[in-house]
Write an enzyme that holds these catalytic residues in place. Sequence first.
Site, short mmCIF file in Angstrom:
data_model
loop_
_atom_site.label_atom_id
_atom_site.label_comp_id
_atom_site.label_asym_id
_atom_site.label_seq_id
_atom_site.Cartn_x
_atom_site.Cartn_y
_atom_site.Cartn_z
N ARG A 167 0.68 -1.72 0.02
CA ARG A 167 -0.10 -0.06 0.04
C ARG A 167 1.13 1.63 0.36
O ARG A 167 1.68 1.11 0.72
CB ARG A 167 -0.83 0.10 1.18
N LYS A 191 -1.34 -2.81 8.49
CA LYS A 191 -2.77 -2.05 8.94
C LYS A 191 -2.79 -3.25 10.68
O LYS A 191 -2.48 -4.54 10.13
CB LYS A 191 -4.12 -2.55 8.33
N HIS A 262 -2.66 2.30 -5.67
CA HIS A 262 -3.27 1.11 -5.76
C HIS A 262 -4.26 0.49 -6.49
O HIS A 262 -3.46 -0.91 -6.49
CB HIS A 262 -5.22 1.14 -4.84
N ARG A 265 -0.87 -1.83 -6.99
CA ARG A 265 -0.88 -2.79 -6.16
C ARG A 265 -2.42 -3.74 -6.85
O ARG A 265 -1.49 -4.91 -6.73
CB ARG A 265 -2.29 -2.27 -4.77
N HIS A 288 -3.57 -9.54 3.07
CA HIS A 288 -5.12 -9.50 3.60
C HIS A 288 -5.22 -10.17 5.11
O HIS A 288 -4.52 -11.09 5.25
CB HIS A 288 -5.35 -9.73 2.39
N TYR A 297 -9.41 -11.07 -6.65
CA TYR A 297 -8.26 -10.46 -8.02
C TYR A 297 -8.60 -11.85 -9.19
O TYR A 297 -7.82 -12.05 -9.69
CB TYR A 297 -6.84 -10.20 -7.40
#
Length: 316
Positions: A167, A191, A262, A265, A288, A297
């Site tokens: 990110r 995150k 993004h 990514r 994730h 994806y």
Amino acid sequence: MSEQEQRDADTADVPPWAAAAVDGFARHLALERGRSAHTVRAYRSDLASLFTHAARQGVDGLDVLDLGLLRSWLGAQTDTGAARSSLARRAAAVRTFCRWAVREGLLDTDPSVRLRAPRRDRTLPAVLREPQMSAVLTRAADAATPEHPATLRDTAILELLYATGVRVGELTALDIDDIDAERRTLRVLGKGNKERTVPYGVPAARALDTWLVSGRPALAREGSGPALFLGARGGRLDQRRVRDIVHRATAADGRGPSAGPHALRHTAATHLLDGGADLRAVQELLGHSSLATTQIYTHVSVERLRASYRQAHPRA
């Protein structure tokens, strides 16, 4: 800007009767739930929007909040054209705040229990095809010269974003010590302050080494610290500047709309899956928490397959 000045700026639009609650909630997010500074600022912004709307409706205290007010707040944003994803995120922020406020005794009951927002649009992420991505990286490399150190930096940024799928916030937070050049890996803080190790390839390694040897020293200043990527004044490069770099690089050929970090990514993930990578390996690479997030994806790959089939098969 100092930490206190940042807090003051974040709550500048919050009515006085709500400011203490917003500050307390922000401390809860940062210290007890380990949310990033970016996430805390986003929550502050959503709450500032809610309480500003409430004040316009004559509300002068937390105890007056009710479901009707929350719905009118979301409705007002819908009228101004807010996207479904934005409405869903803001509703989630308010629900989290209200649950916390009840636990802290600031609210007697939770007015957000029956608050509903539109479902997020399930859109396929934009990706660049392999020839497009290759052209972007080739143009950047051809333009990179030690006489203009920012060009070396920009090339390394593009290579790393595509090589790792990190990110933009993770990229700008990287320090020099986060690089393991021998193993060609990055230590990334994602995150929820979750740390992961991400590999990168030979072209990215070359671009990164060139930046560190011939580019970064020219921009570094006394207060630069360990930041991997620096701006023109020697400070840590910010996310907005990275977005500008990527948009400019992807729009250079004029053949279509520009793409942001993004999109790179998404592009990295899609190309990995197209090349046969395991879905769980891509999940780990992207950081994730849920495999379901990564599975979108696979839909991109299927859509590409269907498009090729329709174009090539005589009885499609």
